[in-house]
Scaffold this active site. Structure first.
Site, PDB file in Angstrom:
ATOM      1  N   TYR A   1      37.691 -25.207  -8.994  1.00 59.13           N
ATOM      2  CA  TYR A   1      36.429 -24.688  -8.446  1.00 59.13           C
ATOM      3  C   TYR A   1      36.356 -23.868  -7.348  1.00 59.13           C
ATOM      4  CZ  TYR A   1      35.455 -25.656 -13.838  1.00 59.13           C
ATOM      5  OH  TYR A   1      35.608 -25.769 -15.219  1.00 59.13           O
TER       6      TYR A   1
ATOM      7  N   ASN B   1      42.683 -28.279 -12.694  1.00 53.16           N
ATOM      8  CA  ASN B   1      41.446 -27.605 -12.729  1.00 53.16           C
ATOM      9  C   ASN B   1      40.854 -28.237 -11.273  1.00 53.16           C
ATOM     10  OD1 ASN B   1      41.045 -27.737 -15.645  1.00 53.16           O
ATOM     11  ND2 ASN B   1      39.353 -30.126 -15.745  1.00 53.16           N
TER      12      ASN B   1
ATOM     13  N   HIS C   1      38.078 -35.557 -23.075  1.00 50.35           N
ATOM     14  CA  HIS C   1      37.190 -34.829 -22.555  1.00 50.35           C
ATOM     15  C   HIS C   1      35.495 -35.627 -22.367  1.00 50.35           C
ATOM     16  CE1 HIS C   1      36.488 -30.415 -20.727  1.00 50.35           C
ATOM     17  NE2 HIS C   1      35.694 -31.625 -19.829  1.00 50.35           N
TER      18      HIS C   1
HETATM   19  C1  FCB Z   1      34.525 -29.812 -15.577  1.00 54.89           C
HETATM   20  C2  FCB Z   1      34.517 -30.239 -16.175  1.00 54.89           C
HETATM   21  C3  FCB Z   1      33.378 -29.293 -17.917  1.00 54.89           C
HETATM   22  C4  FCB Z   1      33.000 -28.759 -16.836  1.00 54.89           C
HETATM   23  C5  FCB Z   1      33.330 -28.244 -15.919  1.00 54.89           C
HETATM   24  C6  FCB Z   1      32.124 -27.751 -14.552  1.00 54.89           C
HETATM   25  O1  FCB Z   1      34.852 -31.169 -13.693  1.00 54.89           O
HETATM   26  O2  FCB Z   1      36.185 -30.765 -16.906  1.00 54.89           O
HETATM   27  O3  FCB Z   1      34.066 -30.463 -18.319  1.00 54.89           O
HETATM   28  O4  FCB Z   1      31.450 -29.304 -16.876  1.00 54.89           O
HETATM   29  O5  FCB Z   1      33.970 -29.041 -14.563  1.00 54.89           O
END
Ligand code: FCB
Length: 443
Positions: free
Chosen positions: A296, A294, A121
């Protein structure tokens, strides 16, 4: 009445990453990472922040496990800091680094919390960067050695493994935009980095199979849900192009389809071809057990006559502090898209959440906006599952407020508040909400 119900056995967790929470960067033989270096370059990280202390999780891990237990978490995704294990990336092994993760893993198992390890990471050992970092093919080979070391150490104890977190972000933001470590800006480097990251992933999956490891391994990609501006052929094509560059580039090779032709052409025209050697694409396509998702937000895509052929339309929804549109339907939408595109693979949502701007503690603890967004994300996810998507679990980002990369400590993604003066953790309203979700397997 419940609004979103999840299947029996659905796994509820939270996620973090080593450099964002651990601190203790000089302790127990840890080597330097590219983030230690990047944070010290003036102007790179907001307010000159560093991960030197972060959440001090390295010393407070016991309390953090107690906190996870209090919230009823069933699973926890964290990353191992490569420079704690191999301070120079390759060469001498640092037993003390392994011991830290031994304690953490055993503590989680004792608490009945299922550990998921992310191998990478973003905190590459600086010594490897000094030899070219991910642009150097040898970094992928060193990664395999590092992965094998962890597999052997945690055999039988850790059953869920993620090779890489978001290779897209490493390549594009670390090596093209240069806003994340190591802060390089070059097309030639970007293509090399993308390929070597995926190669590293494939080598680690192969090692996992060779070593007959028990459990599951996958990769976590950064995903935006792309929506065409309208259904004119030009905008539909532009949307597919955005998917090629951001999504298919990091999924197609994993699923044995090679790189998207549009992406290969773009980089070749810039004299920056992907450094593919015979056998690489087969290695990269070593079958995985799950896809880590992931997500958002979403982005609306339009045609554009600049060379790349697409651009993002101006946002029409309210904007989150990170610049994301508030579009909680994005999670279900992306999961549906990726499931359709790649034959319904098992999925863990390895990150999802929302970030607040730093501000008065009382307001931050009363995070109604995060709760409403989480409800939206989870409603969409439950819908996708009802339609047949094979989603097995969800890890909220993040367990607690932490070092948000180039934003330093100015953005807070935790369901638990971190007081950076006292390092005290305080559950926000969203943590209580999430604990209820876990208890009820929905809300
Ligand atoms: C992602 C990352 C994580 C964090 C979130 C908000 O892209 O993997 O480490 O920064 O965004």
């Amino acid at each position: 009445m419940t609004e979103a119900q999840f299947p029996d056995g659905f796994l509820w967790g939270a996620a973090t990453a080593s450099y964002q929470i651990e601190g203790a960067v000089q302790e127990d033989g840890r080597g330097q990472s590219i983030w230690d270096t990047f944070c010290r370059q003036p102007g790179k990280v907001q307010d000159g922040a560093t991960g030197d202390v972060a959440c001090d999780h390295y010393h407070r891990w016991r309390d953090d496990i107690a906190l996870m237990r209090e919230l009823g978490l069933q699973a926890y995704r964290f990353s191992v800091a490569w420079p704690r294990i191999y301070p120079f990336g390759s060469g001498p092994l640092n037993e003390k680094g392994l011991e830290f993760y031994d304690r953490l893993v055993d503590g989680l198992l004792d608490a009945g919390i299922d550990p998921m390890i992310t191998l990478y990471h973003w905190d590459l050992p600086q010594a490897l960067q000094d030899q070219g970092g991910w642009a150097n093919r040898e970094t992928a080979e060193h990664f395999e050695v590092y992965a094998r070391t962890l597999f052997e150490r945690f055999r039988g104890r850790v059953k869920k493994w993620v090779t890489l977190n978001e290779p897209l972000i490493v390549a594009q933001f670390g090596h093209l935009a240069g806003v994340l470590a190591p802060g390089i800006r070059s097309h030639a480097t970007t293509a090399r980095v993308a390929h070597h990251l995926l190669l590293a992933h494939g080598l680690a999956v192969q090692a996992f199979r060779d070593m007959e490891m028990e459990g599951e391994i996958g990769i976590t990609n950064a995903n935006t849900a792309y929506e065409p501006y309208d259904d004119t052929p030009d905008n539909l094509a532009a949307c597919e192009l955005a998917r090629d560059f951001d999504s298919r580039l990091y999924h197609d090779p994993i699923f044995g389809r090679g790189y998207p032709a549009s992406v290969l052409k773009f980089y070749a025209e810039r004299g920056a071809p992907f450094p593919i050697e015979p056998g690489d694409m087969l290695t990269i396509a070593t079958p995985i057990d799950f896809l880590g998702v992931n997500n958002y937000s979403r982005r609306v895509v339009m045609a554009d006559n600049r060379p790349i052929g697409f651009r993002f339309a101006p946002p029409t929804l309210p904007i989150q502090p990170m610049g994301y549109e508030e579009a909680p339907h994005s999670l279900g939408d992306f999961v549906r898209w990726v499931s359709r595109e790649y034959g319904n693979p098992p999925i863990y949502v390895t990150e999802n959440g929302s970030g607040d701007e730093d501000g008065p503690e009382a307001d931050l603890l009363h995070d109604q906006k995060r709760i409403s967004l989480l409800k939206g994300f989870l409603t969409g996810l439950a819908g996708a599952i009802n339609e047949g998507c094979d989603v097995r679990g969800y890890y909220v980002w993040s367990l607690m407020d932490n070092f948000e990369w180039a934003y330093g400590y100015s953005k807070r993604f935790g369901i638990v508040y971190t007081d950076y003066e006292t390092l005290e953790r305080k559950p926000k309203a969203s943590a209580r909400f999430y604990a209820d979700v876990i208890r009820n397997n929905g809300f």
